[in-house]
Write an enzyme that holds these catalytic residues in place. Structure first.
Site, mmCIF file in Angstrom:
data_model
loop_
_atom_site.group_PDB
_atom_site.id
_atom_site.type_symbol
_atom_site.label_atom_id
_atom_site.label_comp_id
_atom_site.label_asym_id
_atom_site.label_seq_id
_atom_site.Cartn_x
_atom_site.Cartn_y
_atom_site.Cartn_z
ATOM 1 N N ASP A 38 0.814 -1.222 0.000
ATOM 2 C CA ASP A 38 0.000 0.000 0.000
ATOM 3 C C ASP A 38 0.849 1.274 0.000
ATOM 4 O OD1 ASP A 38 1.078 -0.088 2.501
ATOM 5 O OD2 ASP A 38 -0.818 0.031 3.594
ATOM 6 N N GLU A 40 3.193 2.065 2.296
ATOM 7 C CA GLU A 40 3.767 2.406 3.601
ATOM 8 C C GLU A 40 5.210 1.908 3.684
ATOM 9 O OE1 GLU A 40 1.154 0.794 6.559
ATOM 10 O OE2 GLU A 40 -0.438 2.251 6.104
ATOM 11 N N ARG A 97 13.736 25.024 1.463
ATOM 12 C CA ARG A 97 13.327 26.294 0.853
ATOM 13 C C ARG A 97 12.036 26.829 1.469
ATOM 14 N NH1 ARG A 97 14.049 24.703 -5.365
ATOM 15 N NH2 ARG A 97 13.390 22.714 -4.495
ATOM 16 N N HIS A 131 20.073 25.164 2.882
ATOM 17 C CA HIS A 131 19.629 26.293 2.053
ATOM 18 C C HIS A 131 19.621 27.622 2.822
ATOM 19 C CE1 HIS A 131 17.459 28.624 -0.876
ATOM 20 N NE2 HIS A 131 16.533 28.890 0.032
ATOM 21 N N ASP A 170 21.536 34.904 -6.768
ATOM 22 C CA ASP A 170 20.597 35.730 -6.011
ATOM 23 C C ASP A 170 21.261 36.146 -4.710
ATOM 24 O OD1 ASP A 170 20.280 33.571 -4.185
ATOM 25 O OD2 ASP A 170 18.721 32.711 -5.457
ATOM 26 N N LYS A 193 17.491 38.195 -8.255
ATOM 27 C CA LYS A 193 16.486 37.307 -8.839
ATOM 28 C C LYS A 193 15.140 37.530 -8.163
ATOM 29 C CE LYS A 193 16.118 32.897 -7.448
ATOM 30 N NZ LYS A 193 16.516 31.504 -7.215
ATOM 31 N N GLY A 225 16.614 23.933 -12.907
ATOM 32 C CA GLY A 225 17.620 24.567 -13.760
ATOM 33 C C GLY A 225 17.221 25.975 -14.176
ATOM 34 N N GLY A 226 16.034 26.417 -13.751
ATOM 35 C CA GLY A 226 15.531 27.739 -14.150
ATOM 36 C C GLY A 226 16.412 28.883 -13.647
ATOM 37 N N THR A 227 16.828 28.811 -12.395
ATOM 38 C CA THR A 227 17.651 29.885 -11.821
ATOM 39 C C THR A 227 18.956 30.030 -12.594
ATOM 40 O OG1 THR A 227 16.713 29.522 -9.634
ATOM 41 C CG2 THR A 227 18.875 30.586 -9.703
HETATM 42 C C1 R5P Z 1 16.793 29.250 -4.347
HETATM 43 O O1 R5P Z 1 16.861 30.235 -3.616
HETATM 44 C C2 R5P Z 1 17.850 28.207 -4.409
HETATM 45 O O2 R5P Z 1 19.045 28.640 -3.824
HETATM 46 C C3 R5P Z 1 18.096 27.751 -5.828
HETATM 47 O O3 R5P Z 1 18.563 28.853 -6.583
HETATM 48 C C4 R5P Z 1 16.842 27.241 -6.481
HETATM 49 O O4 R5P Z 1 16.098 26.489 -5.590
HETATM 50 C C5 R5P Z 1 17.157 26.412 -7.690
HETATM 51 O O5 R5P Z 1 15.956 25.946 -8.235
HETATM 52 P P1 R5P Z 1 15.750 25.893 -9.796
HETATM 53 O O6 R5P Z 1 16.878 25.094 -10.365
HETATM 54 O O7 R5P Z 1 14.407 25.207 -9.957
HETATM 55 O O8 R5P Z 1 15.702 27.288 -10.281
#
Ligand code: R5P
Length: 315
Positions: A38, A40, A97, A131, A170, A193, A225-227
């Site tokens: 299930d 668990e 985060r 983080h 950032d 950012k 990978g967006g940041t």
């Molecule tokens: C955000 O403040 C973290 O330090 C990373 O920059 C972020 O979590 C990376 O996430 P992603 O790769 O989705 O942009």
């Protein structure tokens, strides 16, 4: 020392736990961590842990909730089996985060995870590049947040050109970027950012000069990978050399991240094995092991010679 402590793990990264145990010079403890039909989590610790210090190595990496529950169940089993002290070794700490509320009616999940770990019976937490360092304050127990900046810097030194500049994507990563810059004997550039959603970020400002320079973008983690992509776009727009190196402690590397990080101008990506990595077909993903580093911390904690030495690694 070998008889007085044990190293256990869940299913998040058995290769790392095995490497740590090898490095310490003890066999990885025998524990079955499985899934019932299930869904668990079932745990059976087959080695006695009575009166031992137990180090449970488990990153709460995706699938985060499953790995977190495995960790909690192992800790609970150790406590019920009369372990002396339980150390949660969480190389990658998921939910970090969620360290504050961004709006009304949101949870602070990192605090919830801290409460769960303590309720389960954790005596001490060891993690890497947490983080947000204030998460330590969510715990009433000791937290050692180590940093992989030195080992990643050492691994990259030969790859980087003399004109490299370290880029913080950032403001939250400025301290980490400064530490990299000190290790690499160079300067720091800061990006500003803003994040609209969990998957959408925008870079609005750049502080510093990147014209003609090789940029090393550093972060604690790469998730979608967006940041990194947005940072790289801004750097190129501001005249950086079209060759960018990326370094992050935790390669969460969700679907889609790989395509973004293998596209020019990104050349090399350095991560640690805090999360299990698969490098097949990605020769320029360099995975640097934190196993010797964690083994050193475990050795020192188990022998009681920890605090001043561990301080060297702290963030
Ligand atoms: C955000 O403040 C973290 O330090 C990373 O920059 C972020 O979590 C990376 O996430 P992603 O790769 O989705 O942009």
């Amino acid at each position: 020392m070998a008889g007085s402590f044990a190293i256990l793990c869940g299913n998040a990264n058995r290769a790392l736990a095995t490497a740590v145990a090898d490095n310490v010079g003890v066999p990885l403890g025998d524990a079955v961590v499985e899934r019932f039909p299930d869904g668990e989590v079932g745990v059976e610790i087959r080695d006695p842990v009575r009166d031992k210090d137990v180090f449970v190595i488990q990153s709460t990496a995706p699938p985060v909730n499953d790995h977190l529950m495995e960790l909690l169940a192992i800790i609970d089993a150790c406590r019920r089996a009369s372990a002396a002290r339980i150390f949660a070794v969480i190389p990658y700490f998921g939910y970090a985060r969620s360290d504050k509320r961004h709006g009304r009616r949101e949870p602070i999940s990192a605090r919830l995870v801290a409460d769960l770990l303590q309720t389960a019976g954790t005596d001490h937490v060891i993690t890497i590049d947490l983080h947000a360092s204030q998460i330590e304050g969510f715990f009433r127990i000791p937290v050692d947040s180590l940093t992989a900046v030195s080992i990643l810097s050492d691994a990259m030194k030969r790859r980087l050109a003399a004109d490299t500049v370290v880029v913080s994507p950032d403001v939250g990563r400025l301290k980490m970027a400064t530490d990299y810059a000190q290790n690499l004997n160079t300067s720091v550039v800061l990006l500003h950012k803003t994040r609209e959603t969990g998957a959408e970020a925008h870079v609005t400002h750049l502080v510093g000069d990147v014209r003609g320079r090789l940029c090393l973008v550093v972060d604690d983690m790469i998730s979608t990978g967006g940041t990194i992509t947005k940072a790289v776009d801004k750097l190129v727009e501001m005249g950086a050399r079209p060759e960018v190196v990326v370094a992050a402690t935790h390669g969460v590397l969700l679907g889609g991240a790989r395509a973004k990080l293998t596209a020019p101008p990104i050349s090399d990506v350095f991560v640690t094995d805090s999360i299990e990595q698969h490098t097949e077909g990605w020769p320029r993903l360099h995975v640097i092991s934190v196993a010797p580093f964690l083994a050193d911390a475990i050795r020192r904690l188990a022998s009681g010679t920890v605090h001043s030495e561990l301080a060297v690694h702290r963030t």
